[in-house]
Design a protein around this motif. Structure first.
Motif, PDB file in Angstrom:
ATOM      1  N   LEU A  86       0.837  -1.209   0.000  1.00  0.00           N
ATOM      2  CA  LEU A  86       0.000   0.000   0.000  1.00  0.00           C
ATOM      3  C   LEU A  86       0.869   1.256   0.000  1.00  0.00           C
ATOM      4  O   LEU A  86       0.566   2.239  -0.670  1.00  0.00           O
ATOM      5  N   GLN A  87       1.961   1.206   0.757  1.00  0.00           N
ATOM      6  CA  GLN A  87       2.834   2.381   0.834  1.00  0.00           C
ATOM      7  C   GLN A  87       3.547   2.636  -0.489  1.00  0.00           C
ATOM      8  O   GLN A  87       3.690   3.777  -0.919  1.00  0.00           O
ATOM      9  N   GLN A  88       3.994   1.564  -1.126  1.00  0.00           N
ATOM     10  CA  GLN A  88       4.825   1.736  -2.320  1.00  0.00           C
ATOM     11  C   GLN A  88       4.045   1.846  -3.616  1.00  0.00           C
ATOM     12  O   GLN A  88       4.540   2.390  -4.601  1.00  0.00           O
ATOM     13  N   ARG A  89       2.835   1.311  -3.647  1.00  0.00           N
ATOM     14  CA  ARG A  89       2.138   1.220  -4.932  1.00  0.00           C
ATOM     15  C   ARG A  89       0.808   1.962  -4.985  1.00  0.00           C
ATOM     16  O   ARG A  89       0.081   1.824  -5.955  1.00  0.00           O
ATOM     17  N   THR A  90       0.470   2.677  -3.942  1.00  0.00           N
ATOM     18  CA  THR A  90      -0.794   3.419  -3.980  1.00  0.00           C
ATOM     19  C   THR A  90      -0.566   4.833  -3.440  1.00  0.00           C
ATOM     20  O   THR A  90       0.500   5.156  -2.930  1.00  0.00           O
ATOM     21  N   GLY A  91      -1.583   5.637  -3.539  1.00  0.00           N
ATOM     22  CA  GLY A  91      -1.518   6.991  -2.994  1.00  0.00           C
ATOM     23  C   GLY A  91      -1.907   7.045  -1.531  1.00  0.00           C
ATOM     24  O   GLY A  91      -1.969   8.124  -0.950  1.00  0.00           O
ATOM     25  N   LEU A  92      -2.165   5.876  -0.946  1.00  0.00           N
ATOM     26  CA  LEU A  92      -2.558   5.842   0.465  1.00  0.00           C
ATOM     27  C   LEU A  92      -1.326   5.964   1.346  1.00  0.00           C
ATOM     28  O   LEU A  92      -0.233   5.530   0.965  1.00  0.00           O
ATOM     29  N   ASN A 523      -0.662   7.631  -8.876  1.00  0.00           N
ATOM     30  CA  ASN A 523      -1.674   7.988  -7.879  1.00  0.00           C
ATOM     31  C   ASN A 523      -1.227   9.268  -7.192  1.00  0.00           C
ATOM     32  O   ASN A 523      -0.062   9.405  -6.824  1.00  0.00           O
ATOM     33  N   TYR A 524      -2.159  10.159  -7.024  1.00  0.00           N
ATOM     34  CA  TYR A 524      -1.847  11.360  -6.254  1.00  0.00           C
ATOM     35  C   TYR A 524      -2.994  11.625  -5.286  1.00  0.00           C
ATOM     36  O   TYR A 524      -4.161  11.583  -5.670  1.00  0.00           O
ATOM     37  N   ASN A 525      -2.640  11.865  -4.036  1.00  0.00           N
ATOM     38  CA  ASN A 525      -3.647  12.209  -3.027  1.00  0.00           C
ATOM     39  C   ASN A 525      -3.301  13.554  -2.402  1.00  0.00           C
ATOM     40  O   ASN A 525      -2.171  13.749  -1.928  1.00  0.00           O
ATOM     41  N   TRP A 526      -4.249  14.437  -2.430  1.00  0.00           N
ATOM     42  CA  TRP A 526      -4.130  15.709  -1.710  1.00  0.00           C
ATOM     43  C   TRP A 526      -5.138  15.639  -0.574  1.00  0.00           C
ATOM     44  O   TRP A 526      -6.334  15.462  -0.808  1.00  0.00           O
ATOM     45  N   THR A 527      -4.642  15.722   0.633  1.00  0.00           N
ATOM     46  CA  THR A 527      -5.506  15.457   1.792  1.00  0.00           C
ATOM     47  C   THR A 527      -5.405  16.589   2.794  1.00  0.00           C
ATOM     48  O   THR A 527      -4.310  16.896   3.288  1.00  0.00           O
ATOM     49  N   ARG A 528      -6.526  17.175   3.098  1.00  0.00           N
ATOM     50  CA  ARG A 528      -6.594  18.149   4.189  1.00  0.00           C
ATOM     51  C   ARG A 528      -7.524  17.569   5.245  1.00  0.00           C
ATOM     52  O   ARG A 528      -8.684  17.272   4.966  1.00  0.00           O
TER      53      ARG A 528
END
Lengths: 644, 351
Positions: A86-92, A523-528
């Motif tokens: 999950l850490q290496q292959r996803t945006g999570l 994958n890109y995650n922008w999280t606020r």
């Protein structure tokens, strides 16, 4: 033993592949039409390969994104923890407390316990801790991974505030005998070994897996706690895991199917001390999971009765804590008309906790109803509702409404607009309510409302295929439970309110050029995740980003395939993370590069196999996911898989 | 003439030398020699203990001064901060002592090997003595507590471990004797600096909080749920001459001396109500003057500035993030607050 009988048959099968839709009616048709599975080609009996039916996770989730990760994508991670994948292959973002140590997932800026985790449809989050340690879920203990992004309370029940993770076994009929050996050797004492044997005919499918995953984790790191910060070898971080699983499926009759899976996983770990500490903690996790499904198919109905057991035991420095969960689930999936599909069900859970400071038991009943309205060829709506009752307390009534509108569809491209609004909840854990001293029996369930809007675009021209999806979401979580010190005793309270918003972007493209295939995915995650609450007059938390929640996470993998060869370069960027709720101190961002090459499907008369080589953290970057938790630098792995 | 020139040159050189010496003696005050050092313990499992500096004149706060000067985190939980022999000692209960220059916090050395759960430090006879709980047994008891001896004021290797009663906390040096108060063992033990052995052991009333000297009399403060106790100790013989009880409930180990033979003590009802307060107690009159001059929750440390007549209270803010220091006047009226590190638990006040 059924096994011996099956082995005695001694049939020689040769696999062919048939794509199998997981819709109930197709399954009925496939299971019913036995003759279509068997072809006589001279002296050899050929069976067509058919996946054993499992319920579809995406069927009632119009408007939301479910990412499916199949066995092939997990190959390079054989025996490693799901947290690493999950850490290496996803945006999570996974909060990893060291290599092979506790790893908790955060989805859409929520906390570790705000995602539901299922194994073959059974919820496996610990009822006492309310979360799953993703480091001890080994890749290879399951076949397929589904990541449901966003609120899923109405579909899955408690915990699915930020999303849900599904680990599934995928059995197949019609494969004959198969034997598989998987070995991974790596730096710092890594040795993962898996042995698998299976047999399947057109009526029965059996598979046994045994695995052992070990690592010394004696990687060099810079000891920041000492003058001159010497490079030392990490001590007391060894990981030793063994496990076995048994899957079985039996076609009782032309319209009935029975399947069952059993999984035992045991992990013994030295707990890697935080830099500067000299602790010698040890933890043993024993997890037993069993599930049995009975399906009965008719023309437009599928009945599913499921039962299962989840037993978890944690022994920390000799202190034992254990929980049992027993489930009885029944539902009917019914195509009322071509425009309306319905699923109605009930889940009964019995939970018992025997912990070091208390004993508790609880019964939960939940009723759920999912309905799909296919309003037109291009407009689909999912309406889900769920009500859970735990020990006479009503959890928040949980509805969700999602739509999928195909705005544009032609031979070249398909553009869809997705919308979803949902409520979710989390029942306070047993520890939250009953831990002695400090447990608070008066806690309310945590609850959330969320809304999301997404666009997905598929574009295909010639040899180029491009798929991308963009989602914007907002979420309001209330009654968030926080443990606070009350003198020397800590006690939980429904104190925090959090407003989350963010963007998720997925990108996947393939280009075939002669014998070459180029692939890129990202994958890109922008999280606020903004805390709305101060716990006291002096607290400075309100208006700040939650700790250990990176605003930015980006990951991309570029690959090239030619014939049996394929190679890839993986990159991940994790933005800075605040350490505390006041946002005064932060951990720096980090970037990691991984490279791998695989020679796949080497075929000889008797043996198929593949071999892969990977270099992780090529730049030997010194980084910490969590403050003062050392992580390994450059490391190497070799994967070998042999199939008979 | 040449002789004269040589003589003048010689005089000038000597003048220059003495000038240099004169100037060398006027070492400028270090950045942290004045003001208030805030000891932030850090959160369990995070090792984020640090020291902040607060200038009460300008109101300026400097955070993470250990990491700021030395380019590495403290990486421990700070239990004690002691200035002695021109050095500042930071004791981590994660088994470490850092020695820094009190003027600028630059590292001078450390004790990094052989300690377990170190709690406090004193210096005597050019040696370091570190009280340590020793390793936990399987039941999280501390049967192998000790005082470690290091033969160098800048740290280094442990030369001896003197076994003491379970869980030694604070220590006090008087002449050739080190007084050690053990919390779990409830003992007052005396170590001879010369022989580095225990010479006497006596029972204590309550849990020990710390030693202090009041007008030449050595006192040990201790507490239980109902009372506080002042043990009067004869510095020469090392014996407890008397125990003076005072009726203050729910006292904690956190206290500071204020003025006129008075002390300020943090009290806490603990779980579940968790109401904290600051009590004012006259040691001389053995009387509680005010049970609660200030109330709240999360009180984690206390200090007193005699020059400014200000009380400094550390608020841990529930350990969700960094803490806050609340400044009170002598009567307990809040004057202001400032941001501190994680779990502000003690103050070193330099006038």
């Amino acid at each position: 033993m059924v096994w011996l009988f099956v082995l005695y048959q001694g049939l020689i099968f040769q696999n062919t592949t048939v794509f199998f839709e997981s819709k109930a009616e197709d399954a009925v048709q496939t299971i019913l039409d036995k003759t279509s599975l068997i072809h006589d080609e001279g002296d050899t009996l050929l069976l067509q390969e058919v996946e054993v039916f499992t319920t579809s996770l995406s069927k009632y989730s119009f408007g939301q994104h479910i990412k499916v990760i199949r066995a092939g994508e997990l190959l390079d991670f054989q025996g490693l923890g799901l947290s690493d994948f999950l850490q290496q292959r996803t945006g999570l973002f996974v909060r990893q407390y060291g290599a092979g140590m506790l790893a908790s997932l955060t989805m859409r800026g929520t906390s570790a316990g705000h995602n539901a985790v299922f194994w073959n449809g059974l919820p496996i989050n610990s009822p006492s801790l309310g979360q799953t340690d993703f480091s001890i879920l080994p890749i290879g203990g399951f076949d397929e991974l589904h990541l449901h992004f966003g609120s899923g309370g109405a579909l899955y029940g408690t915990d699915a505030i930020g999303g849900a993770v599904h680990l599934n076994s995928k059995l197949k009929f019609g494969q004959g005998h198969s034997f598989q050996l998987g070995t991974q050797l790596g730096s710092f004492g890594r040795w993962n070994q898996q042995v698998q044997y299976g047999f399947s005919s057109d009526k029965i499918s059996l598979r046994t897996r045994v695995y052992k995953n070990v690592a010394d984790n004696d990687f060099p790191y810079q000891n920041l706690s000492k003058p001159d910060t010497p490079v030392e070898k990490q001590e007391h971080a060894a990981f030793h895991q063994v496990g076995a699983s048994q899957d079985a499926a039996f076609q009782i009759s032309t319209n009935q199917l029975l399947s069952s899976s059993l999984w035992y996983n045991q992990t013994e770990r030295e707990i890697q001390p935080v830099i500067g500490s000299n602790t010698l903690d040890k933890q043993m996790d024993k997890n037993l999971r069993w599930v049995m499904d009975y399906f009965m198919f008719s023309k437009n109905k599928t009945w599913n009765f499921k039962t299962g057991l989840v037993k978890d035991q944690i022994e920390f420095n000799g202190i034992q804590n254990s929980t049992h969960q027993i489930f009885l689930i029944g539902d009917l999936d019914w195509e009322i008309s071509p425009k309306i599909n319905s699923k109605s069900g009930v889940r009964f859970s019995y939970i018992k906790g025997s912990l070091s400071t208390y004993n508790a038991q609880e019964k939960r009943v939940e009723l759920y109803q999912s309905t799909n309205f296919n309003l037109s060829e291009n407009l689909h709506v999912s309406l889900n509702i769920r009500q859970l009752i735990f020990d006479s307390n009503f959890a928040p009534f949980t509805p969700s409404l999602g739509t999928e509108w195909v705005i544009l569809s032609n031979e070249v491209q398909k553009l869809k607009l997705n919308t979803n609004g949902a409520r979710s909840f989390k029942v306070p854990t047993l520890n939250d309510r009953f831990w002695e001293p400090g447990g608070n029996p008066d806690l309310f369930p945590e609850s959330s409302w969320s809304a999301e809007l997404g666009l997905s675009h598929l574009w295909k021209r010639g040899s180029l295929m491009m798929n991308q999806q963009l989602t914007y979401y907002q979420m309001w979580v209330d009654n968030w439970i926080i443990w606070l010190p009350k003198g020397s005793i800590w006690s939980p309270e429904n104190i925090r309110e959090v407003h989350n918003k963010g963007i998720e972007y997925f990108f996947d493209a393939d280009y075939i050029m002669g014998n070459w295939t180029l692939e890129i995915q990202g994958n890109y995650n922008w999280t606020r995740a903004i805390n709305q609450t101060n716990i006291s007059d002096n607290d400075r938390s309100s208006g700040n980003q939650l700790p250990y929640t990176p605003v930015h996470k980006f990951q991309t993998l570029s690959g090239i395939k030619r014939g049996i060869w394929n190679t890839y370069l993986n990159y991940q960027f994790t933005g800075s993370r605040f350490v505390g709720t006041d946002n005064q101190d932060r951990l720096p961002s980090y970037q990691l590069w991984d490279w791998g090459i695989r020679m796949g499907e080497i075929k000889t008369a008797w043996v198929n196999g593949n071999i892969g080589f990977q270099v992780n953290n090529i730049m030997n970057t010194a980084y910490q996911v969590m403050r003062l938790r050392a992580m390994p630098g450059r490391n190497y792995q070799i994967n070998i898989q042999i199939k008979l | 003439m040449r002789k004269f020139n040589k003589a003048v040159t010689g005089i000038l050189i000597l003048f220059g030398i003495f000038s240099c010496v004169e100037e060398g003696q006027q070492i400028p005050k270090g950045e942290f020699e004045r003001g208030i050092l805030v000891m932030n313990e850090g959160a369990f499992g995070a090792n984020d203990g640090e020291v902040y500096h607060y200038d009460p004149i300008t109101g300026l706060i400097k955070s993470n001064i250990f990491e700021g000067k030395n380019g590495r985190p403290f990486a421990g939980l700070i239990q004690d901060m002691v200035e002695a022999e021109g050095r500042l000692y930071l004791v981590a209960n994660t088994g470490k002592v850092e020695v820094v220059d009190p003027r600028d916090f630059s590292s001078k050395g450390a004790v990094i090997e052989g300690l377990d759960i170190s709690r406090s430090i004193v210096t005597a006879n050019q040696k370091l003595f570190v009280a340590d709980w020793g390793p936990y047994d399987p039941n999280f008891n501390s049967p192998n507590s000790y005082v470690a001896v290091i033969n160098n004021l800048d740290g280094g290797v442990i030369t001896k471990k003197i076994p003491v009663s379970s869980r030694p906390e604070k220590m006090f040096v008087s002449g050739n004797q080190i007084f050690v108060a053990a919390k779990a063992g409830k003992k007052l033990e005396v170590i001879s600096v010369d022989s580095e052995t225990i010479t006497s052991s006596q029972d204590l009333e309550g849990s020990p909080g710390g030693f202090f000297d009041l007008s030449g009399t050595l006192l040990l403060y201790a507490y239980d749920a109902e009372m506080i106790y002042f043990h009067q100790i004869d510095k020469t013989t090392g014996t407890i001459q008397g125990i003076l009880p005072v009726g203050l409930k729910k006292a904690t180990s956190n206290f500071t001396l204020s003025v006129d033979g008075e002390m300020l003590i943090i009290t806490s009802t603990g779980w579940p109500d968790y109401n904290d307060a600051i009590a004012r107690v006259s040691i001389v009159n053995r009387q509680v003057l005010n049970e609660a001059i200030f109330t709240g929750s999360g009180f984690y440390g206390i200090g007193y500035h005699p020059g400014l007549k200000e009380i400094y209270v550390g608020d841990n803010n529930g350990f969700q993030g960094n803490g806050t220091v609340i400044i009170l006047d002598q009567n307990g009226q809040q004057k202001k607050t400032f941001a501190a590190g994680r779990g502000p638990s003690g103050f070193l006040i330099k006038e």
